[in-house]
Design a protein around this motif. Sequence first.
Motif, mmCIF file in Angstrom:
data_model
loop_
_atom_site.group_PDB
_atom_site.id
_atom_site.type_symbol
_atom_site.label_atom_id
_atom_site.label_comp_id
_atom_site.label_asym_id
_atom_site.label_seq_id
_atom_site.Cartn_x
_atom_site.Cartn_y
_atom_site.Cartn_z
ATOM 1 N N MET A 1 0.832 -1.206 0.000
ATOM 2 C CA MET A 1 0.000 0.000 0.000
ATOM 3 C C MET A 1 0.867 1.257 0.000
ATOM 4 O O MET A 1 0.569 2.234 -0.697
ATOM 5 C CB MET A 1 -0.912 -0.012 1.230
ATOM 6 N N ILE A 2 1.968 1.235 0.780
ATOM 7 C CA ILE A 2 2.871 2.387 0.812
ATOM 8 C C ILE A 2 3.441 2.645 -0.583
ATOM 9 O O ILE A 2 3.443 3.775 -1.083
ATOM 10 C CB ILE A 2 4.008 2.154 1.834
ATOM 11 N N ASP A 3 3.936 1.574 -1.215
ATOM 12 C CA ASP A 3 4.511 1.721 -2.554
ATOM 13 C C ASP A 3 3.481 2.269 -3.526
ATOM 14 O O ASP A 3 3.776 3.141 -4.357
ATOM 15 C CB ASP A 3 5.027 0.368 -3.060
ATOM 16 N N THR A 4 2.269 1.768 -3.438
ATOM 17 C CA THR A 4 1.221 2.167 -4.386
ATOM 18 C C THR A 4 0.871 3.646 -4.259
ATOM 19 O O THR A 4 0.796 4.372 -5.263
ATOM 20 C CB THR A 4 -0.047 1.320 -4.171
ATOM 21 N N ILE A 5 0.674 4.109 -3.023
ATOM 22 C CA ILE A 5 0.265 5.512 -2.871
ATOM 23 C C ILE A 5 1.410 6.463 -3.238
ATOM 24 O O ILE A 5 1.178 7.542 -3.777
ATOM 25 C CB ILE A 5 -0.265 5.812 -1.453
ATOM 26 N N ILE A 6 2.660 6.055 -2.966
ATOM 27 C CA ILE A 6 3.799 6.908 -3.335
ATOM 28 C C ILE A 6 3.960 6.949 -4.842
ATOM 29 O O ILE A 6 4.193 8.008 -5.445
ATOM 30 C CB ILE A 6 5.085 6.420 -2.643
ATOM 31 N N LYS A 7 3.826 5.800 -5.511
ATOM 32 C CA LYS A 7 3.925 5.766 -6.964
ATOM 33 C C LYS A 7 2.828 6.609 -7.611
ATOM 34 O O LYS A 7 3.073 7.363 -8.548
ATOM 35 C CB LYS A 7 3.846 4.321 -7.464
ATOM 36 N N ASN A 8 1.601 6.466 -7.093
ATOM 37 C CA ASN A 8 0.491 7.251 -7.642
ATOM 38 C C ASN A 8 0.727 8.749 -7.442
ATOM 39 O O ASN A 8 0.478 9.557 -8.343
ATOM 40 C CB ASN A 8 -0.826 6.851 -6.982
ATOM 41 N N ALA A 9 1.212 9.113 -6.248
ATOM 42 C CA ALA A 9 1.483 10.521 -5.966
ATOM 43 C C ALA A 9 2.581 11.051 -6.877
ATOM 44 O O ALA A 9 2.499 12.167 -7.402
ATOM 45 C CB ALA A 9 1.876 10.694 -4.499
ATOM 46 N N SER A 10 3.629 10.244 -7.086
ATOM 47 C CA SER A 10 4.733 10.658 -7.960
ATOM 48 C C SER A 10 4.251 10.830 -9.387
ATOM 49 O O SER A 10 4.619 11.794 -10.070
ATOM 50 C CB SER A 10 5.861 9.631 -7.889
ATOM 51 N N ASN A 11 3.424 9.915 -9.860
ATOM 52 C CA ASN A 11 2.908 9.999 -11.232
ATOM 53 C C ASN A 11 2.028 11.225 -11.434
ATOM 54 O O ASN A 11 1.915 11.745 -12.559
ATOM 55 C CB ASN A 11 2.128 8.736 -11.583
ATOM 56 N N LEU A 12 1.392 11.693 -10.347
ATOM 57 C CA LEU A 12 0.554 12.892 -10.434
ATOM 58 C C LEU A 12 1.357 14.181 -10.274
ATOM 59 O O LEU A 12 0.807 15.271 -10.348
ATOM 60 C CB LEU A 12 -0.535 12.838 -9.358
ATOM 61 N N GLY A 13 2.672 14.033 -10.031
ATOM 62 C CA GLY A 13 3.528 15.206 -9.893
ATOM 63 C C GLY A 13 3.484 15.827 -8.509
ATOM 64 O O GLY A 13 3.822 17.002 -8.341
ATOM 65 N N ALA A 14 3.096 15.054 -7.489
ATOM 66 C CA ALA A 14 3.003 15.592 -6.130
ATOM 67 C C ALA A 14 4.386 15.729 -5.518
ATOM 68 O O ALA A 14 5.271 14.901 -5.733
ATOM 69 C CB ALA A 14 2.141 14.684 -5.267
ATOM 70 N N SER A 15 4.565 16.774 -4.735
ATOM 71 C CA SER A 15 5.817 16.959 -3.997
ATOM 72 C C SER A 15 5.704 16.412 -2.581
ATOM 73 O O SER A 15 6.714 16.047 -1.973
ATOM 74 C CB SER A 15 6.191 18.442 -3.942
ATOM 75 N N ASP A 16 4.480 16.364 -2.039
ATOM 76 C CA ASP A 16 4.255 15.887 -0.679
ATOM 77 C C ASP A 16 2.964 15.081 -0.617
ATOM 78 O O ASP A 16 1.987 15.385 -1.324
ATOM 79 C CB ASP A 16 4.157 17.059 0.305
ATOM 80 N N LEU A 17 2.969 14.089 0.252
ATOM 81 C CA LEU A 17 1.803 13.256 0.489
ATOM 82 C C LEU A 17 1.494 13.291 1.982
ATOM 83 O O LEU A 17 2.356 12.983 2.800
ATOM 84 C CB LEU A 17 2.086 11.820 0.037
ATOM 85 N N HIS A 18 0.278 13.682 2.336
ATOM 86 C CA HIS A 18 -0.137 13.786 3.739
ATOM 87 C C HIS A 18 -1.099 12.649 4.081
ATOM 88 O O HIS A 18 -2.074 12.420 3.358
ATOM 89 C CB HIS A 18 -0.863 15.115 3.994
ATOM 90 N N ILE A 19 -0.820 11.957 5.185
ATOM 91 C CA ILE A 19 -1.752 10.971 5.746
ATOM 92 C C ILE A 19 -2.072 11.460 7.151
ATOM 93 O O ILE A 19 -1.204 11.489 8.021
ATOM 94 C CB ILE A 19 -1.132 9.559 5.810
ATOM 95 N N GLU A 20 -3.330 11.850 7.391
ATOM 96 C CA GLU A 20 -3.625 12.531 8.647
ATOM 97 C C GLU A 20 -4.965 12.089 9.230
ATOM 98 O O GLU A 20 -5.908 11.785 8.486
ATOM 99 C CB GLU A 20 -3.629 14.050 8.428
ATOM 100 N N PRO A 21 -5.064 12.037 10.575
ATOM 101 C CA PRO A 21 -6.340 11.680 11.206
ATOM 102 C C PRO A 21 -7.388 12.751 10.935
ATOM 103 O O PRO A 21 -7.102 13.950 10.980
ATOM 104 C CB PRO A 21 -5.985 11.602 12.705
#
Length: 290
Positions: A1-21
């Motif tokens: 799951m970690i790999d998937t969300i980072i890859k998706n974020a990278s493909n979208l051109g994101a610089s940061d990914l936030h996971i927050e309550p």
Amino acid sequence: MIDTIIKNASNLGASDLHIEPYSGNFRSRLRINGKLSKGSNLSKHEGIKLIAQAKVRCGINSIENRLPLDGKLKVKLGDSEINCRISTCPCGGEERLVIRILGAADKLLQLDEIGMTTQQLDNVRKAMNKPQGLILITGPTGSGKTTTLYAILKELEGLNKNILSIEDPIEVDIPGINQVNVNSKVDLTFARALRAFMRQDPDIIMIGEIRDAETADTAIKASLTGHLVLATLHCKSIADTAIRLKGLGINKIDFKCSVNLVISQTLLKTNNQTTAKFTIAKDKDLFCGN
């Protein structure tokens, strides 16, 4: 799951990914072109497990959730790797996670790809080719200072120079450059590393950020004694550079004798993308008044 969300974020051109309550569960958000946008929602169980596994991947204590923690991880993307920096912080009884997506050394921009004009590039390269002196890159957080710094380093690396850098943290591993990570646990500060660098026969020294008076003083001295020094400095404009360094105890004469070039940059939003705006001052332009 970690790999998937980072890859998706990278493909979208994101610089940061936030996971927050959020509202009893977790949400993800992506920073793309400087703007946060909503991603997918996660259950409380998924969010807690994802943050714990990210900490395990970074080799940090997955049980400790009372203190902010930092680490690094890599994710394979085809033939290359995505370098990531993670930061956790206790928040509302849970932890929040921010993943900074840094890319890889082979994906770093060339100096002529970052948005400078021909005249600006000419000024930068002239300053880079001087045997000694200080090149400062200024601008607000997230304005691309490190991208510009790495682009300069990448061009200098092919010149058979001994290049040493002190960073907090090392964002991208660059082959051929000796990179040192600040470590407060063993009192490895910017200033202490710089003092050690002076005994390591350097040609070029890179300082991730000038934060305090001792680091500023050592950087100035290094640039006056036969070394080319590259550094970033948090200030709003070129005009504020001298004021900021004066506040760190650097006198006007030393600054004027040491500084080759100051680059001030910020990000500008255009249609569907973000570009950088640069202002560059050569040494003779820096003291046109008081």
